[in-house]
Design an enzyme around this catalytic site. Structure first.
Site, PDB file in Angstrom:
ATOM      1  N   TYR A 156       0.861  -1.190   0.000  1.00 32.43           N
ATOM      2  CA  TYR A 156       0.000   0.000   0.000  1.00 32.43           C
ATOM      3  C   TYR A 156       0.895   1.237   0.000  1.00 32.43           C
ATOM      4  CZ  TYR A 156      -3.385   3.431   1.787  1.00 32.43           C
ATOM      5  OH  TYR A 156      -4.185   4.528   1.973  1.00 32.43           O
ATOM      6  N   ASP A 251       9.356   2.771  -0.291  1.00 35.99           N
ATOM      7  CA  ASP A 251       8.303   3.429   0.473  1.00 35.99           C
ATOM      8  C   ASP A 251       8.552   3.128   1.947  1.00 35.99           C
ATOM      9  OD1 ASP A 251       6.053   4.246   1.809  1.00 35.99           O
ATOM     10  OD2 ASP A 251       4.634   3.373   0.392  1.00 35.99           O
ATOM     11  N   LYS A 279       4.182  10.220   8.417  1.00 32.78           N
ATOM     12  CA  LYS A 279       3.967  10.961   9.649  1.00 32.78           C
ATOM     13  C   LYS A 279       4.933  10.620  10.774  1.00 32.78           C
ATOM     14  CE  LYS A 279       0.048   7.798  10.131  1.00 32.78           C
ATOM     15  NZ  LYS A 279       0.244   7.236   8.768  1.00 32.78           N
TER      16      LYS A 279
END
Length: 442
Positions: A156, A251, A279
């Site tokens: 994802y 990622d 984050k």
């Protein structure tokens, strides 16, 4: 001012329940939530509405406390409301919430990231991990002047259109791994390979030898549960990208600073061309970033032809939270302590599964962990989905009833922070033993 149209219930008030708040939310929020996996569709039951968090714990609106292993989906390395991070945010807020102009804190945080990730010459901040991965892919396409992208089934990378093809995370939990609304013409440029299967990647490069701009991968997958790369897999991706002049993108939105101070690339010894962060570099605040070698990064505007911008990029509040978080976790001994805690939890879960006599296992990587209702840890999406989902649902709710909050999906990793104490791990394992025994009897 006219009175509100409905009673305003203060968080934690004994006059409200999770069910009441869910009913209220469904009238004004789509499905009652702002992210699909929060709706508990994968596990059934009523979502817990969180009123506050402190350290290793969260409290719902009914006042019930849970040991939290969701950690805002990964970034809370120090737990909830760490006092030093909160103080840094408060001080930054007094100076201004947003400028839409350069500020020194964004340079400070970029310098820290460049220091910790040797291949990163320059950084471009964004407002989310989705925006970071989307920008990295645009950069790869702009640099190579090619259109096709390789991703992996179950990985994802956020909700950009071209990345919602056989995606993981909430898309899997919600039963829609390929989203409606993604144009076929765009989706055809996204090629899907199998995680841990180099042959599937090589076949795509052979089929489209001069058309692939880049390859994006979660170097340690966390969105089809925790799936570790097999020996040689990441290096094989590096070699294939080099051979075909494609951009390798790691990622690290989830793994950056989670599997170690230098992320999965330091853990694996394999260096990508571009890295994306989320984050975690903002201490849990909304932030993302792309980092990489100068040759690529300087293709971003204003130096190059690849446009990328955002008013909230480099927001001073997020920068302040991130700087303090990275300062604390960079201190000697942090990772050794939290990784040992995470291993102890995974080892204890494995022992509890053996005692219960059910197909069950767990593993950890850095401060990430995964549990599975199958005999061995999975190596790809198909294996991750080949587990006893009904038994997981029973286990999940038994853990929740016992005061342990896990991600509400069988295809998500969970997270340990420095706020989790030995007593928290002991309590978690006690609840897990009871939950596994109950699932065995069901």
């Amino acid at each position: 001012m006219p009175p509100p149209s409905r009673p305003v219930v203060k968080p934690g008030s004994p006059s409200t329940t999770n069910a009441e708040q869910f009913d209220r939310a469904r009238k004004v929020l789509v499905g009652g939530v702002n992210s699909a996996v929060r709706a508990f569709r994968a596990v059934g039951g009523t979502p817990r509405f969180i009123a506050r968090g402190e350290g290793a714990y969260v409290w719902d609106v009914e006042g019930r406390r849970y040991i939290d292993y969701l950690g805002s989906w990964g970034p809370l390395l120090l737990g909830h409301s760490e006092p030093r991070v909160v103080k840094a945010v408060q001080e930054a807020a007094l100076r201004g919430l947003s400028f839409g102009a350069p500020n020194m804190l964004e340079t400070d945080l970029a310098e820290k990231i460049c220091e910790l990730y040797p291949h990163v010459d320059r950084v471009r901040f964004t407002s989310s991990g989705t925006e970071a991965t989307m920008s990295a892919i645009r950069l790869a396409r702009g640099h190579t002047r090619r259109q096709k992208l390789i991703k992996f089934e179950g990985c994802y990378h956020g909700t950009a259109d071209s990345l919602l093809v056989k995606a993981g995370s909430g898309a899997l939990a919600f039963g829609t791994p390929t989203s409606a609304g993604v144009p076929e013409d765009l989706a055809r440029h996204t090629l899907v390979a199998t995680f841990n299967d180099l042959d599937s990647v090589a076949a795509l490069f052979e089929q489209y030898p001069d058309e692939i701009a880049g390859l994006i991968v979660e170097p340690v997958a966390g969105n089809m549960n925790l799936v570790l790369p097999r020996d040689g897999f990441l290096q094989g991706l590096r070699d294939l990208c080099d051979r075909h002049h494609a951009v390798l993108i790691f990622d690290e939105v989830m793994t950056g600073f989670r599997v170690g101070l230098g992320g999965a690339q330091a853990w694996s010894g394999v260096t990508p061309d571009l890295s994306t962060f989320g984050k975690v570099i903002g201490g849990g605040m909304p932030v993302g970033a792309v980092g990489g070698v100068g040759l690529l990064m300087d293709q971003f505007a204003p130096l190059g032809p690849v446009y990328q911008a955002g008013t909230l990029s480099g927001n001073p509040i997020a920068m302040a939270a991130g700087l303090m978080t990275l300062e604390i976790i960079s201190r000697p001994g942090y990772y050794e302590r939290v990784e040992a805690t995470t291993r102890r939890l995974a080892d204890g879960l494995n022992a509890a599964g053996q005692e219960a006599g059910v197909p069950f296992c767990a593993q950890s990587c850095g401060t990430m962990a995964g549990l599975y209702f199958r005999a061995t840890p999975p190596g790809n999406l198909a294996e991750s989905q080949a587990q006893d989902i009904e038994r997981f649902k029973l286990f999940y709710h038994a853990m929740l009833d016992g005061g342990v909050y896990l991600p509400p999906s069988p295809v998500e990793a969970f997270f340990v922070s420095s706020a989790h104490s030995a007593a928290d791990i002991d309590r978690t394992l006690e609840v897990a033993r009871q939950a596994l025994q109950s699932s065995a009897a069901a």
